[in-house]
Enzyme design. Structure first.
Site, PDB file in Angstrom:
ATOM      1  N   HIS A   1     -45.780  14.954  28.168  1.00  0.00           N
ATOM      2  CA  HIS A   1     -44.393  15.342  27.933  1.00  0.00           C
ATOM      3  C   HIS A   1     -44.226  16.852  28.024  1.00  0.00           C
ATOM      4  CE1 HIS A   1     -43.929  11.180  26.524  1.00  0.00           C
ATOM      5  NE2 HIS A   1     -42.759  11.351  27.095  1.00  0.00           N
TER       6      HIS A   1
ATOM      7  N   ARG B   1     -33.580  11.544  27.105  1.00  0.00           N
ATOM      8  CA  ARG B   1     -34.701  11.375  26.164  1.00  0.00           C
ATOM      9  C   ARG B   1     -34.233  11.840  24.781  1.00  0.00           C
ATOM     10  NH1 ARG B   1     -37.975  12.962  30.965  1.00  0.00           N
ATOM     11  NH2 ARG B   1     -39.657  11.444  31.191  1.00  0.00           N
TER      12      ARG B   1
ATOM     13  N   ARG C   1     -31.607   6.729  26.095  1.00  0.00           N
ATOM     14  CA  ARG C   1     -32.792   6.014  25.660  1.00  0.00           C
ATOM     15  C   ARG C   1     -32.936   6.206  24.159  1.00  0.00           C
ATOM     16  NH1 ARG C   1     -38.624   7.409  27.661  1.00  0.00           N
ATOM     17  NH2 ARG C   1     -38.400   9.325  26.479  1.00  0.00           N
TER      18      ARG C   1
ATOM     19  N   GLU D   1     -42.654  -0.197  31.106  1.00  0.00           N
ATOM     20  CA  GLU D   1     -43.665   0.866  31.001  1.00  0.00           C
ATOM     21  C   GLU D   1     -45.057   0.308  30.724  1.00  0.00           C
ATOM     22  OE1 GLU D   1     -41.967   4.586  29.324  1.00  0.00           O
ATOM     23  OE2 GLU D   1     -41.161   3.236  27.817  1.00  0.00           O
TER      24      GLU D   1
ATOM     25  N   ASP E   1     -45.631   6.155  31.887  1.00  0.00           N
ATOM     26  CA  ASP E   1     -46.398   5.310  30.977  1.00  0.00           C
ATOM     27  C   ASP E   1     -46.998   4.116  31.698  1.00  0.00           C
ATOM     28  OD1 ASP E   1     -46.490   6.446  28.382  1.00  0.00           O
ATOM     29  OD2 ASP E   1     -44.322   6.205  28.293  1.00  0.00           O
TER      30      ASP E   1
ATOM     31  N   ARG F   1     -52.184  10.090  29.601  1.00  0.00           N
ATOM     32  CA  ARG F   1     -51.419  10.991  30.471  1.00  0.00           C
ATOM     33  C   ARG F   1     -51.470  12.448  30.018  1.00  0.00           C
ATOM     34  NH1 ARG F   1     -45.288   8.894  29.104  1.00  0.00           N
ATOM     35  NH2 ARG F   1     -44.574  10.926  29.762  1.00  0.00           N
TER      36      ARG F   1
ATOM     37  N   CYS G   1     -37.328   5.863  36.476  1.00  0.00           N
ATOM     38  CA  CYS G   1     -36.955   7.139  35.836  1.00  0.00           C
ATOM     39  C   CYS G   1     -38.193   7.957  35.470  1.00  0.00           C
ATOM     40  CB  CYS G   1     -36.090   6.893  34.609  1.00  0.00           C
ATOM     41  SG  CYS G   1     -36.937   5.987  33.310  1.00  0.00           S
TER      42      CYS G   1
END
Ligand code: PEP
Ligand code: MG
Length: 578
Positions: free
Chosen positions: A195, A302, A338, A439, A463, A473, A510
């Site tokens: 992120h 987000r 979201r 995801e 994800d 990640r 996305c």
């Protein structure tokens, strides 16, 4: 001055030239910088707020430890920490230092800790002497709080560009850079799809992570070139190298200007397929950039970023204002909010220190799992989103769904939130669309329930790749294994798009793959017609769409779908993009 290059992972492209600004994050590296006179007050307030945070943290721990069958000495041990924290030698003396020396709070506290430790070492009584360890522990708790919020970041001067150099940065740290004008940043740690990297991309400045030892090798004020596209940082470049990069910088800027002409052009392929290009945002103010780049809507807001870098959690009204701002600002275009995806690398400070340390956070109580475990928090957010539906074209998107029961529980909570609003006579759109993120591989392989129960789907490839390949990640040690083109990943994406299209359920991507223009044709070929990405990537992807004939791609895409040799796959992809 010695010139050298460092290599890492470029997570945000482009070139920046500027002076290094070292930023501390770990307790070991406490930065020392001077602040302006008018910043003394806010800096003292930041220190006081960190002390209050730790007081709350200790209170929380105290109530956990003293309920149940934890031995009594733990409570007593916390009492000692409480006393140390509230002793003026720790909680007051640093404030005087900040004011007298005009220095940052971290440094003032670290210096005072040094003084206290020295005093403890002089004590003859061995028991009391040992209490210095408690002083250090308490001090470090406060330092951690302070460093989680860089606060008064040294101002970037107008004529000299500043480049942030840190050992590690959390997404919460990086989002703060939206308010400071840094030219680029680099970190020792970090993965390509963490992120932190995603927020870096949204800032639209070059960034290189996983440099391993940049923080150690680079000194404050040194001249740097950060080339995010080529994953390289050049420290103390000579004149010729500098001139070469300035030239490249101009070329990039020219290309960017040219792309701007596509802003209001309809996104349609050569064979007449309309493609929906929407934007991902983290904060309400980001819609400005989305609109400036011609976004057809917000495909992913987000919302969890509203929960970071703050005291306490945002109230229903505060959330509602944020959602309404986006809904109204997008003027009838779709806005997909979201529900908060907290946990793993996005931990609100409110929970820090109190939350159980998950043995494997990415597989733990994250996203919808966390929401369902905390229905009160979830209902607050759902009510806020529902209220915003009255002010625009708002949709609800649920992250990380894996099971039918999670879908059912979520829908039941949405129904409950609607009911409570109805009872209070609050207006909202009763027919609000509810979608789910794909995801987790399980969600693709058992997609039937998703198609029956939800109004739309959105594939979170970041994800999906992490969970398909079992590659964290955010961990640079395994980032070479993080591969969007792994045949298993492509098959899952193809399967999800195919199933949704057949069932007539709208489906988008996305995750970061949506904004990579070298993957646009492949995704179009797999049947995708809705993309959501960082605003800065929209025009590059649109350019690709405009130059693509989807029907003509079909045979080549079919070969890519079947390929399982990585080299062959990249060769085919190159052909597809030619
Ligand atoms: C994803 O996982 O692809 C996604 C879009 O969500 P996030 O990156 O916020 O986890
Ligand atoms: Mg995700």
């Amino acid at each position: 001055m010695v010139s050298f290059a460092l290599h890492g992972i470029g997570v945000s492209g482009g070139i920046a030239v500027g002076r290094a600004q070292l930023v501390s994050h770990a307790t070991r590296e406490v930065a020392h910088y001077t602040i302006r006179k008018d910043q003394v007050g806010p800096e003292i307030a930041r220190f006081e707020s960190a002390i209050r945070d730790v007081q709350r943290e200790l209170e929380g721990l105290h109530s956990v430890l003293t309920s149940g069958d934890v031995p009594g000495e733990f409570g007593a041990f916390l009492d000692v920490h409480w006393m140390i924290l509230n002793d003026p030698t720790l909680s007051e003396a640093p404030k005087r230092l900040i004011a007298e020396q005009q220095c940052n709070a971290e440094w003032a506290l670290a210096r005072q800790m040094g003084v206290l430790v020295e005093q403890f070492e002089q004590i003859e009584d061995p028991y009391l002497r040992e209490r210095k360890a408690d002083v250090v522990q308490v001090g470090e708790r406060v330092l951690k709080r302070l460093m989680g919020r860089p606060g008064v970041l040294p101002p970037a001067s107008a004529e000299e560009q500043t480049i942030v150099v840190a050992h590690d940065l959390s997404p919460a740290d990086v989002i703060q850079f939206k308010h400071h004008h840094f030219a680029a940043f680099l970190t020792d740690l970090g993965g390509a799809s963490s992120h932190t990297a995603i927020v870096a991309r949204s800032l639209n400045v070059p960034a290189v992570v996983a440099t391993h030892n940049a923080r150690q090798l680079i000194r404050d004020g040194e001249m740097l070139i950060v080339d995010g596209t080529h994953h390289v940082v050049i420290v103390n470049p000579d004149r010729a190298v500098l001139a070469e990069y300035r030239l490249r910088q101009n070329e990039i800027e020219l290309a960017r200007q040219k792309l701007k002409r596509l802003r209001s052009k309809r996104a349609e392929t050569l064979d007449g397929e309309h493609v929906e290009l929407q934007a991902n945002i983290e904060l309400p103010d980001d819609i400005e950039q989305a609109l400036a780049n011609g976004a057809a809507g917000i495909g992913l807001f987000r919302s969890e970023f509203l929960f970071l870098n703050r005291q306490g959690l945002p109230s229903e009204d505060e959330q509602f204002e944020a959602y309404r701002k986006v809904a109204e600002g997008m003027q009838g275009k779709p806005v997909t909010i979201r529900t908060f995806d907290l946990g793993a690398d996005k931990q609100p400070e409110e929970f820090d220190g109190l939350a159980r340390v998950a043995p494997n956070p990415a597989l733990g109580l994250r996203a919808v799992r966390f929401c369902l475990a905390e229905p009160r928090l979830f209902l607050t957010q759902l009510r806020a989103i529902l209220r915003a539906t009255h002010y625009g074209n708002v949709r609800i998107l649920i992250p990380m769904l894996a099971t039918t029961s999670e879908i059912d529980q979520t829908l039941a909570l949405i129904a409950r939130a609607k009911e409570s609003l109805r009872e209070q006579g609050v207006v909202f759109a009763d027919d609000v669309k509810v979608g789910g993120m794909i995801e987790i591989p399980a969600a693709v392989l058992a997609i039937g329930a998703f198609l029956r129960k939800l109004d739309f789907l959105s594939i979170g490839t970041n994800d999906l790749i992490q969970y398909t390949l079992a590659v964290d990640r955010a961990d640079e040690a395994v980032s070479h294994l993080y591969d969007p083109l792994h045949p298993a990943v492509l098959r899952l994406i193809g399967l999800a798009i195919g199933s949704a299209t057949k069932a007539g359920v709208p489906i988008a991507v996305c995750g970061e793959m949506a904004g990579e223009s070298h993957l646009t044709r492949l995704l179009l070929g797999l049947g995708l017609r809705e993309f959501s990405m960082h605003p800065s990537q929209l025009l590059g992807v649109k350019q690709r769409v405009l130059k693509t004939n989807v029907e003509a791609l079909a045979p080549l895409v079919e070969r890519i779908r079947r390929a399982d040799d990585p080299e062959r796959l990249s060769a085919l992809l190159e052909k597809l993009n030619a």
